[in-house]
Design an enzyme around this catalytic site. Structure first.
Site, short mmCIF file in Angstrom:
data_model
loop_
_atom_site.label_atom_id
_atom_site.label_comp_id
_atom_site.label_asym_id
_atom_site.label_seq_id
_atom_site.Cartn_x
_atom_site.Cartn_y
_atom_site.Cartn_z
N SER A 45 9.86 3.49 -9.63
CA SER A 45 9.15 4.52 -10.40
C SER A 45 7.71 4.13 -10.71
O SER A 45 6.89 4.99 -10.99
CB SER A 45 9.90 4.83 -11.70
OG SER A 45 9.90 3.70 -12.53
N CYS A 46 7.38 2.84 -10.60
CA CYS A 46 6.00 2.39 -10.86
C CYS A 46 5.13 2.55 -9.61
O CYS A 46 4.01 2.05 -9.56
CB CYS A 46 6.00 0.95 -11.34
SG CYS A 46 6.82 -0.19 -10.21
N ARG A 47 5.66 3.24 -8.62
CA ARG A 47 4.95 3.57 -7.39
C ARG A 47 4.64 2.37 -6.52
O ARG A 47 3.60 2.28 -5.88
CB ARG A 47 3.69 4.37 -7.70
CG ARG A 47 4.06 5.65 -8.42
CD ARG A 47 2.98 6.64 -8.44
NE ARG A 47 3.62 7.89 -8.84
CZ ARG A 47 3.11 8.70 -9.72
NH1 ARG A 47 1.98 8.46 -10.28
NH2 ARG A 47 3.76 9.80 -10.03
#
Length: 188
Positions: free
Chosen positions: A156-158
């Site tokens: 989710s932190c890319r």
């Protein structure tokens, strides 16, 4: 193998909490009786109403609820549990588990249950790589907890890397295996 079994599903804080909702639904569809226990941080990611709707049971969040659990939720839930699965298990929860800290319902339950415990960690790849997190994970394993290590992939932190919580189907399969190995026939 899960039909009729009492499973506690602990949900700690992290974006992977949305996968815990899918896991709860999958287990219920397979016939399990699932009680969800959520940390305060988990409730910032997924609402209690989601889990209550999926399991048809109240979501447990408090150590003390004398009207529902006169002996204490940690005692009554632990007595019924045939397996305790924590998914996601955040870095914070791993640290609590490794140190024996009992400052909320989920961590207190971990100290009370006598059933098999399975954790599915989920966190940022940098967090997963930290020596302290790896040390905590090893301690928890030495204490008898089965760890379903995170996979690598899109986070989710890319970024890409290890830290992704295993998919609900993989966790459900691990739950089936733990029940088969440790519990044998269903409790009566």
């Amino acid at each position: 193998m899960v039909e009729g079994r009492e499973i506690l599903l602990g949900v700690s804080g992290g974006i992977a909490a949305y996968k815990a909702a899918a896991l709860a639904s999958l287990l219920v569809q397979q016939g399990a009786r699932v009680t969800v226990v959520m940390s305060a941080r988990a409730q910032q990611f997924v609402g209690r109403a989601t889990f209550a709707a999926l399991t048809s049971r109240p979501v447990e969040t408090k150590i003390f609820s004398p009207q529902r659990h006169p002996l204490g939720a940690h005692i009554e839930l632990a007595e019924k549990a045939e397996l305790f699965c924590i998914a996601p298990a955040s870095a914070d929860f791993l640290a609590k588990a490794a140190s024996g800290i009992a400052d909320d319902l989920m961590s207190t339950l971990l100290l009370c249950v006598e059933c098999p415990v399975l954790m599915a960690p989920a966190m940022n790849a940098s967090m997963w790589a930290k020596p302290s997190v790896q040390r905590n994970m090893k301690q928890v394993q030495e204490d008898g907890v089965e760890i379903l290590a995170p996979s690598s992939g899109w986070l989710s932190c890319r970024t890409r890397g290890p830290g992704r919580m295993q998919e609900p189907e993989a966790i459900a399969a691990a739950i089936h295996l733990q029940l088969q190995l440790h519990c044998g026939a269903k409790k009566t």
